[in-house]
Each structure stands twice: as C-alpha cells, then as structure tokens.
Write an enzyme that holds these catalytic residues in place. Structure first.
Site, PDB file in Angstrom:
ATOM      1  N   VAL A 108     -14.295 -61.224 -38.656  1.00 14.45           N
ATOM      2  CA  VAL A 108     -13.262 -60.207 -38.436  1.00 14.45           C
ATOM      3  C   VAL A 108     -13.676 -58.849 -39.015  1.00 14.45           C
ATOM      4  O   VAL A 108     -13.433 -57.805 -38.412  1.00 14.45           O
ATOM      5  CB  VAL A 108     -11.921 -60.655 -39.053  1.00 14.45           C
ATOM      6  CG1 VAL A 108     -10.881 -59.539 -38.969  1.00 14.45           C
ATOM      7  CG2 VAL A 108     -11.402 -61.895 -38.338  1.00 14.45           C
ATOM      8  N   GLU A 109     -14.316 -58.872 -40.164  1.00 18.82           N
ATOM      9  CA  GLU A 109     -14.676 -57.620 -40.840  1.00 18.82           C
ATOM     10  C   GLU A 109     -15.817 -56.874 -40.145  1.00 18.82           C
ATOM     11  O   GLU A 109     -15.747 -55.653 -39.972  1.00 18.82           O
ATOM     12  CB  GLU A 109     -15.064 -57.899 -42.295  1.00 18.82           C
ATOM     13  CG  GLU A 109     -13.910 -58.262 -43.212  1.00 18.82           C
ATOM     14  CD  GLU A 109     -13.054 -57.061 -43.580  1.00 18.82           C
ATOM     15  OE1 GLU A 109     -13.408 -55.928 -43.225  1.00 18.82           O
ATOM     16  OE2 GLU A 109     -12.015 -57.273 -44.235  1.00 18.82           O
ATOM     17  N   SER A 110     -16.859 -57.592 -39.760  1.00 16.50           N
ATOM     18  CA  SER A 110     -18.065 -56.898 -39.291  1.00 16.50           C
ATOM     19  C   SER A 110     -18.695 -57.475 -38.030  1.00 16.50           C
ATOM     20  O   SER A 110     -19.700 -56.955 -37.558  1.00 16.50           O
ATOM     21  CB  SER A 110     -19.123 -56.924 -40.399  1.00 16.50           C
ATOM     22  OG  SER A 110     -19.543 -58.263 -40.639  1.00 16.50           O
TER      23      SER A 110
END
Length: 213
Positions: A108-110
């Site tokens: 989700v972050e990267s």
C-alpha cells in the site's frame, strides 16, 4: 412533380441517410459532423469543417477512454515483490510480525518500489519520513534492508503503544501517533487515514489467506 422525380428524390434521401450512417460508424471514437449544400443542390457531409457553407450537424459528446494501468508498472511490481519477499519475510520474523502484514504495508505504501518518494517527503518501501528514519537509525531510506528494518521497528512500537490494536497502529502509521492520541485513541476522522487502514487490512487478509492455501 413526375413519378420519375419522386423516385430520384427518394433515392437521393436514402443516399443521404446512408452517408450519415456510414460516417457515424466510421467515427467510432468521436467526430463532429458538418453538413454542406453545394451550388448544384447536392448535400455533402464531413467530419471536419471545410471551405464553403458548412454548418455543424452533429456534436460528439463521447468521453475519452479511461487510461489503463501501465502493464510495465504491474510487471515491475511483481518482479520487485518476488525479489524482496525473502528480505520482507526475514525482517518480519526477526521482529515477530506477521509477514503478511509487512507485505501489506509495503504494498500500500510504495507498491514494492524501493525508490518511491511521496509528496510529503516519505521515502522507500515503507515510506519513512526523515525524522522517523533518523529515530530508528536508518541512514539510507532507499536501501530496502534499512528501510524495512526501520519501518518494522516503528510498526512494532505502534502496536505496543496501542495495545496491539492493529487498526489504531495503522492509523498512527499513516497520520501520526499524536493524531490518534488527540482523537481519544480512535482512528482519526480523516478519509485518507480511514481508507488507508481499510486498504492495508484488506491486503493483509488476502495475504494471510494466500499463505494458508
């Protein structure tokens, strides 16, 4: 008017309708249609204005096709995930975290991009802000091993801080520990944070299910 003239006029009208129909079919993506009456009385159609007595007959209102997700990005994500999985799993094991959870946050972050940088300045796989990276001894946020270890340690801290309430820990990871505390140890009423928590939990559930199969 003679019978012959009626027949010719009828044929002429059918030819006009057929021409318009073919023009509409041939401009499947979009096209305006212009109508022109020549000096000899003949009617012509075009999908673009030309010299002469043209007028707009049809205005296209078709929408542009939605952009498809880049197949190259999808391939890169898959390759990066495969390459980084041993390191993510090892980091999770070292800090006693579920590997599916660590994968979910990285996803989700990267999107598994070690060089990712957010508009706010967060960097790397787990999108560490400079102050967080510095606090957890991360000298190079673009180094996958350092970034994962620092991000995992931060996540472990948040889990302990919020008595292993995963929703609150994820909210704090996104919005900050102080923000969650400010709202009475509840997920802050920010759409971005609420969607983030829901998305990470959703990916985490899928990861756990995949590991069971």
């Amino acid at each position: 008017m003679s019978r012959g003239e009626n027949i010719l006029r009828g044929r002429h009208c059918r030819w006009i309708l057929l021409s318009v129909g073919m023009l509409l079919v041939s401009t499947t993506v979009s096209a305006d249609i212009y109508k022109y009456r020549g000096a000899d009385g003949h009617i012509l159609f075009s999908d673009r204005p030309m010299k002469g007595n043209y007028r707009l007959l049809w205005k296209s209102i078709s929408k542009k096709p939605a952009k498809k997700a880049s197949s190259k990005s999808a391939v890169n994500l898959s390759k990066n995930r495969q390459k980084l999985t041993p390191l993510i799993d090892a980091t999770a094991k070292q800090l006693r975290l579920h590997p599916g959870l660590l994968h979910a946050i990285v996803d989700v972050e990267s999107s598994y991009n070690p060089k990712a940088v957010s508009s706010k300045g967060a960097k790397g796989l787990m999108q560490l802000m400079p102050a967080t990276a510095n606090h957890y001894g991360v000298s190079d946020s673009f180094d996958p091993k350092e970034n994962l270890k620092g991000g995992a340690r931060y996540l472990k801290h948040l889990l302990k801080r919020f008595e292993f309430n995963l929703g609150l820990a994820l909210a704090a990871y996104n919005a900050g520990e102080g923000t969650v505390k400010k709202y009475g140890n509840r997920i802050p009423p920010f759409p971005e944070t609420q969607q983030y928590v829901e998305k990470v939990l959703g990916v985490y559930r899928k990861n756990r299910q995949a590991m069971l199969n």
